[in-house]
Each structure stands twice: as structure tokens, then as C-alpha cells.
Design a protein around this motif. Structure first.
Motif, PDB file in Angstrom:
ATOM      1  N   UNK A   1      -9.081  -6.762  27.205  1.00  0.00           N
ATOM      2  CA  UNK A   1      -9.213  -7.254  25.832  1.00  0.00           C
ATOM      3  C   UNK A   1      -7.979  -6.839  25.043  1.00  0.00           C
ATOM      4  N   UNK A   2      -7.320  -7.822  24.457  1.00  0.00           N
ATOM      5  CA  UNK A   2      -6.133  -7.535  23.656  1.00  0.00           C
ATOM      6  C   UNK A   2      -6.463  -7.836  22.196  1.00  0.00           C
TER       7      UNK A   2
ATOM      8  N   UNK B   1      -9.244 -11.653  27.241  1.00  0.00           N
ATOM      9  CA  UNK B   1      -9.562 -12.348  25.997  1.00  0.00           C
ATOM     10  C   UNK B   1      -8.795 -11.700  24.863  1.00  0.00           C
ATOM     11  N   UNK B   2      -8.492 -12.511  23.862  1.00  0.00           N
ATOM     12  CA  UNK B   2      -7.794 -11.998  22.688  1.00  0.00           C
ATOM     13  C   UNK B   2      -8.108 -12.944  21.542  1.00  0.00           C
TER      14      UNK B   2
ATOM     15  N   UNK C   1     -14.690 -11.477  19.480  1.00  0.00           N
ATOM     16  CA  UNK C   1     -13.981 -10.193  19.573  1.00  0.00           C
ATOM     17  C   UNK C   1     -15.014  -9.070  19.441  1.00  0.00           C
ATOM     18  N   UNK C   2     -15.908  -9.241  18.498  1.00  0.00           N
ATOM     19  CA  UNK C   2     -17.016  -8.288  18.346  1.00  0.00           C
ATOM     20  C   UNK C   2     -17.827  -8.185  19.637  1.00  0.00           C
ATOM     21  N   UNK C   3     -18.168  -9.346  20.224  1.00  0.00           N
ATOM     22  CA  UNK C   3     -18.956  -9.343  21.462  1.00  0.00           C
ATOM     23  C   UNK C   3     -18.236  -8.582  22.574  1.00  0.00           C
ATOM     24  N   UNK C   4     -16.944  -8.824  22.700  1.00  0.00           N
ATOM     25  CA  UNK C   4     -16.195  -8.171  23.777  1.00  0.00           C
ATOM     26  C   UNK C   4     -16.089  -6.668  23.506  1.00  0.00           C
TER      27      UNK C   4
ATOM     28  N   UNK D   1     -18.155  -8.428  27.302  1.00  0.00           N
ATOM     29  CA  UNK D   1     -18.463  -9.767  27.814  1.00  0.00           C
ATOM     30  C   UNK D   1     -18.476 -10.759  26.666  1.00  0.00           C
ATOM     31  N   UNK D   2     -18.551 -12.030  27.027  1.00  0.00           N
ATOM     32  CA  UNK D   2     -18.838 -13.044  26.026  1.00  0.00           C
ATOM     33  C   UNK D   2     -19.610 -14.185  26.671  1.00  0.00           C
TER      34      UNK D   2
END
Ligand code: SF4
Lengths: 202, 472
Positions: B32-33, B127-128, B151-154, B159-160
């Protein structure tokens, strides 16, 4: 987290015509210097609602008195293309919109909107034109988007709409924000991560 | 024997956690970036929900969008920009997230930092909160641009929720002609397939042209997948990929390296994999390409004329041409070559890497930016900047009349002091030519390769770099 079941949206509609209306148009980047989404609604479509040179209010539909209070946005193809900024659907929602009817959507925008509980439904161009004509003739006309029957009713007319089944299901069953279900999956997440060497070590 | 699969299918399967009630997949996001613009609200949501970050060591932060490139000392003149900087620092410190702040010497545009650090690896999911996350696909990763709620989910679950994508294989074969670059390849692809041609697809780029590309060239192409409507774009990992990753700070070492390479190879698409669509393009048919309109699909080769509404293929196309020409203030049917420019911008996550600056320096040596043109060169990261400075590239560009800046997104989207003014026309190596994109609501953008930007800068007009620099 109990979420509302969104089976229909009823309200007045405003046509914002054109294809490829991108996220920079929806909310120009300079309004994204913020650490919360509050207050974004004010800048929705800012650069087409104010003359860039004079700052004068344009005749953009959102500025027209007859469309004030509309909660359904009508538009064209590839709506919301461009950036992944959630600022775009947030600005639309914070402005007061509850749903969008357009010919097609950019992927990320569609997903972001669904997660916010703002249905983005798809209708044929000629049907959108019919709705637009009806609200142009009578801006007070009530428009209902029915996510169960997959139709829009307005001014004694009915047109068919479509929506990706996963999104429709999520909205009508009150699970449009996936966070609860994702959190429930955490034990399985850890299990999956253990099988991936780049995640297993730490 | 399992049936042959594409890289997309293999990575998707390996990262599938479970099916969700609405039919989507809960997909594990390995990497996650985050950056300063789309993350603060997500941390706010996390705090509201009282949730921790599930795997803080798998999130990496940098600052790029708002950071000024002409001001190095904090507090910044723009107090909103400073507030956003402070917010990232606070969030990373509180949740234990690695932050490539300026003081680390590793700060830069998020899509340049990931690869540079070796964080971006084959067979992974990334994801980013930024649409150009597709850049990381150059390494054979499946990389998604996401919204802030995701972004919150990750952050909260690593995960998303996502539905699967179809896969379109885009094969480009043969050698590019002199003066034609990776940027032209992707502008050409988007012109052909349209700005929403990729909706619902992941693009797999392949063919001998891609096999021969460097990692930086592959990144340029994958970067703009999203401009063609594709959520994801990738190139299968090969020896070029592994050679690039070897020895990077986050790359595996020792025996773990060999194991990783073997694993990475196993993710490449199998021969005979099924695709939902296949498109083939002859590399020799691609010319230096520039945009004339207000989306990246409105492009022509430098030797073509600007389209006119009469040549439109449909009513939509016609309306699009009329709207674009009115905004761009360009004459229908006239050559694009010779159009006067006001600003030249070298930089962005599309073309702000070392190879881009090396290439333009080759041609700008001893040349001068035309009178009246404002030219800025903005390295994509501090590491790119440092290497350019070691090689004297900054001196060559400065001597030519370019301002040499600090790392950031700069005029790509102008959330910082670098903005077009009024109706200025900018020859830009960035990726979006939307109305108002570069900071002025009436500012105009013409997208092109860095060498074409250099040619525009020295002639003060949209020019054919092959003529200006006698490339052959
Ligand atoms: S350089 Fe431009 S496109 Fe890339 S991340 Fe920054 S703002 Fe986005």
C-alpha cells in the motif's frame, strides 16, 4: 455497521450535459488541499460555474434558480473519468446529490460513488435525453430511480436503467460500504498472507 | 496440467481472500502506497471507527502532490500545504508507517519511489490512492488506483472489495523509429482504443517492442493505462525486471533473492493463456505523437493536421472536436506543428525519471530555450535529482534555460506554486491535458514525450524533435 438499504432515490433532477466530464472538472485539484472532505460541495464544478476570467456566475445548470434543490445528476458518457480522487463523488454528494444517471462511468469513480451509497445508474442516451427534456419543461418534476425494478419514473414516463449487479446488490441490501465485511474477513486475510512469501515474513 | 493463465489471473487468485456477499472478491493488497492528498481523510475515517492499521509495515508514504519544488525550507509559504505535510507526518508516526520524508533523501512521486526502492515487485498486488498506480504494473504487479474509502479499507484490513477485470493483450512488435519513445507508444494506443476503451479491462502489454524496453520505458506506458480507461496495465516480468530490482533497498537478498526470482517468473502469463481481447500494433507505424484536445485520446502524430469537426466519425466525436478546439483555441485542419507555446514542463510520474532527463540532456546540450518560454525541469524523486546532478544534467538543462527544481508532481496538476497563468499553452511530458489541469482554469496542455518538450522549448513552438535535433 448497519447501513441504509438504498432501493430507490426520488427527487428533482438537473442535466449537466456532455461526455467525458472528468474529475478535474468535477472538483479542480486546487480545492483538494484539505485534510477532510467537509466543505467540498461548495466547489463542485467550480471552474465552469464561475467565469475563469471575471469570476462572474455562469449559466451552468447548477447555477440556475430553477434547478436548485435537485438531488439527481444527469450526464453523458464516461462520467467521472480521470483521477481516482474520491474528492469528486464526495463533492457531488456533499453538494446534495443522492444519485447520478449517466450513459457510462469511469471505473474508479463508479466504485467510489457506490462505496459512498450514491447510486450511479446507466441509461441509454435517448432515455437520458427524455428525462432531461422532462425536467427542462418542468424542473419541479419528480424523478424516481428504482433500483429494484431497474427503471426511472418521471413525468408519467418510465425508462429502463442498468447497474452492475454487485453494486446494485450492495446498495439495495445495505452493504455498499464493504468495511464491515472486510473486517470480518481478517482471520482469512492473515491466512492468505501467510501463503505469500513477500508478506509471510513480518 | 492446469489450463494456461494470464499473470492477472494468477496474481488475482493468489491474493483472493474470499468472495463477498455482493459477488465481489475480498482481495489482499500486499503493498500500500500513500501520499498527502488522498490519505488524511482515510486516517480520519480510521480514527472515527477506532480501528488500527492492520499491517503498518506494508504501507509506505511519501509527499509529492502539494510539496513545493521551489521552496525547501519549512514552514512553506502556503499554510494549507504545510498543514498537509504535518498531517502525513502525524499519521505515519501514530500508526507506525514508513515515511519517505524529504529528510530521508528518498522522497519523490509515489510511482517513482516504489520502484526505486524495490518495493514494487512482480506477482504482488499494490494499491494507492492515485489513479496512476497502474505504473507499478511495469514490474508484473497488479496495481490499482483507489479512492479514499478504499485507502481506509486497505489500512484497516489490508484488503479491498473488487470485481475481476477482463484482460486485453496489447502486442506491439518491431522497432520504434528514431525519435519515437515509449510515451508515443502509449499516446498512440490511447488514440487508437479511446479514453474509455479500457473500461473493465486490465491491459497486458507485450510483444517484441516491450521485451526490448527498459523498466523506465515500461513504466511510462503502464502509467498511462488509466488514461485509456484501463484500471490496471502490466508487463510480464523478465530478466530486465529482475536486473532492475537486484540490489534495491527492499529487494530480497541472498538465497531469498533466488527464491523470489523463481517465484516472480512463475507469475508471468503462460503461453496459450486466454485473453478477452487481443490488439496488435506495428511499432514502425508509430510517430512522435502530441495531443491537440482536452483528453489524452485526442492525439495526432506531429506531421498530421489538427482534426476539424467535418472529419468527425460520429455526432459525439464532432461535439468532442468542437469543444476541444474551442478550449484549446487551435485552428481546425491546420498543422499542429508550429503552434506557439508559453511553457515547457519536463517531469511527472510518466516522464520524470533518470532516462528521461538523460535523453533530453543529450539534445539540449548547447541549445537555448526560446525567448519568452518558461521552462521547468522537475525530477520525479530526490534520487533522480541527485543522479542527474552527479551526471551534470542539471547544469546542461540550466544552461539551456530550464529551471532545475526539487522533486515533486509540480505542474502535472499544479497543487503547488507551479501553475499555468491565464490561457498559457504548455508543452508537457505529463499525462493529462484535461481542462484546467495545470492550474489555470483556461490553461492549455499539449502532451508529448520529453524530447518533444525539449524541441518545443528551444523553438518556442510545437515542433518535430526529429527535425529540430536532426535525429535519424
Ligand atoms: S505526477 Fe501527476 S499524475 Fe503523477 S502522481 Fe503526481 S499529480 Fe498524479
Amino acid at each position: 455497521m448497519a447501513l441504509a438499504k438504498i432501493t430507490s432515490v426520488t427527487g428533482r433532477a438537473v442535466p449537466v450535459v456532455g461526455n467525458d466530464i472528468d474529475t478535474d472538472r468535477i472538483i479542480p485539484a486546487r480545492f483538494m488541499k484539505c485534510v477532510t472532505f467537509d466543505g467540498l460541495g461548495e466547489f463542485l464544478f467550480n471552474d465552469v460555474r464561475k467565469d475563469p476570467k471575471t469570476g462572474a456566475i455562469t449559466d451552468h445548470p447548477l447555477n440556475q434558480a430553477r434547478y436548485q434543490g435537485a438531488t439527481i445528476l444527469l450526464s453523458g458518457a464516461n462520467f467521472g473519468c480521470g483521477s481516482s480522487r474520491e474528492h469528486a463523488p464526495q463533492a457531488i454528494q456533499k453538494y446534495g446529490f443522492k444519485a447520478v444517471i449517466a450513459e457510462s462511468y469511469a471505473e474508479i469513480f463508479f466504485g467510489n460513488s457506490t462505496t459512498l451509497g450514491m447510486p450511479c445508474v446507466t441509461a441509454a442516451r435517448e432515455d437520458i435525453a427524455k428525462i432531461a427534456a422532462a425536467v427542462d419543461a418542468n424542473p419541479q418534476a419528480e424523478v424516481t430511480i428504482d433500483l429494484v425494478k431497474l427503471e426511472v419514473r418521471f413525468a408519467e414516463q418510465t425508462v429502463k436503467i442498468t447497474q452492475r449487479e454487485s453494486a446494485r446488490d450492495a446498495l439495495v441490501n445495505g452493504r455498499w460500504d464493504a468495511i464491515g465485511e472486510l473486517l470480518d474477513g481478517i482471520p482469512a486475510v492473515k491466512e492468505t498472507a501467510r501463503k505469500l512469501p513477500y508478506l509471510a515474513t513480518a | 496440467m492446469p489450463s494456461p493463465q494470464s499473470l492477472f489471473e494468477k496474481v488475482w487468485t493468489a491474493h483472493t481472500v474470499k468472495k463477498l456477499a455482493n459477488g465481489q472478491t475480498q482481495l489482499l493488497i500486499g503493498t500500500h502506497l500513500i501520499h498527502e492528498v488522498t490519505s488524511p481523510q482515510a486516517f480520519g475515517m480510521l480514527r472515527d471507527l477506532g480501528l488500527p492499521v492492520l499491517m503498518p509495515h506494508r504501507t509506505f508514504a511519501t509527499v509529492d502532490h502539494i510539496i513545493p519544488t521551489n521552496e525547501l525550507v519549512e514552514p512553506y509559504k502556503d499554510s494549507l500545504a504545510q498543514a498537509m505535510m504535518d498531517e502525513v507526518r502525524k499519521n505515519c508516526a501514530q500508526f507506525g508507517i514508513t515515511f519517505f520524508d524529504r529528510a530521508t533523501g528518498k522522497q519523490g512521486i509515489v510511482h517513482i519511489v516504489g520502484p526505486e526502492q524495490g518495493i514494487t515487485q512482480p506477482g504482488t498486488t499494490i494499491a494507492c490512492g492515485d489513479s496512476h498506480t497502474s505504473t507499478h504494473g511495469a514490474f508484473g504487479a497488479i496495481a490499482f488506483g483507489i479512492g479514499t474509502s478504499q485507502v481506509r479499507d486497505v489500512l484497516a484490513t489490508q484488503t479491498m472489495a473488487l470485481g475481476p477485470l477482463k484482460v486485453r493483450r496489447i502486442e506491439v512488435n518491431g522497432r520504434l523509429r528514431p525519435g519515437v519513445y515509449a510515451k508515443d507508444v502509449i499516446l498512440h494506443i490511447i488514440r487508437q482504443l479511446g479514453v474509455n476503451g479500457g473500461t473493465g479491462y486490465a491491459y497486458e502489454y507485450a510483444g517484441s517492442t516491450f521485451d526490448g524496453f527498459t523498466m523506465e520505458e515500461r513504466m511510462t506506458v503502464c502509467n498511462m493505462s488509466i488514461e485509456g480507461g484501463a484500471r490496471v496495465g502490466y508487463v510480464n516480468p523478465d530478466e530486465t525486471t529482475f536486473a532492475y530490482l537486484k540490489g534495491r533497498p527492499y529487494s530480497p537478498t541472498g538465497p531469498a533473492w533466488d527464491a523470489a526470482v523463481a517465484r516472480w517468473k512463475s507469475f508471468a502469463s503462460d503461453p496459450g493463456a486466454k485473453y478477452d481481447d487481443v490488439v496488435k500494433i506495428d511499432a514502425a507505424s508509430i510517430a512522435p505523437t502530441v495531443t491537440w484536445g482536452i483528453n489524452p485520446g485526442q492525439g495526432i502524430s506531429i506531421v498530421e493536421n489538427i482534426p476539424s469537426p467535418e472529419t468527425a466519425t460520429s455526432a459525439d466525436d464532432k461535439a468532442g472536436i468542437i469543444e476541444a478546439l474551442a478550449y484549446m483555441k487551435l485552428p481546425a485542419g491546420a498543422p499542429i506543428k508550429g503552434t506557439k507555446i508559453d511553457v515547457a514542463f519536463l517531469g511527472s510520474c510518466t516522464n520524470g525519471r533518470l532516462s528521461d532527463f538523460r535523453e533530453v540532456a543529450k539534445y539540449l546540450k548547447g541549445r537555448k530555450v526560446a525567448a519568452g518560454v518558461k521552462a521547468i525541469a522537475v525530477p520525479g524523486s530526490q534520487i533522480v535529482a541527485l543522479q542527474c546532478e552527479k551526471e551534470g544534467i542539471d547544469k546542461i538543462l540550466s544552461a539551456a534555460g530550464f529551471e532545475w527544481r526539487a522533486a515533486g508532481c509540480s505542474m502535472c496538476l499544479a497543487m503547488n506554486p507551479d501553475k499555468l497563468v491565464g490561457e498559457q499553452l504548455c508543452a508537457s511530458s505529463s499525462n493529462r491535458n484535461f481542462k484546467g489541469r495545470q492550474g489555470s482554469p483556461t490553461g492549455r496542455t499539449i502532451l508529448m514525450s520529453p524530447v518533444m518538450v525539449a524541441a518545443a522549448a528551444v523553438t518556442g513552438t510545437v515542433a518535430d524533435a526529429r527535425e529540430v535535433f536532426t535525429v535519424n
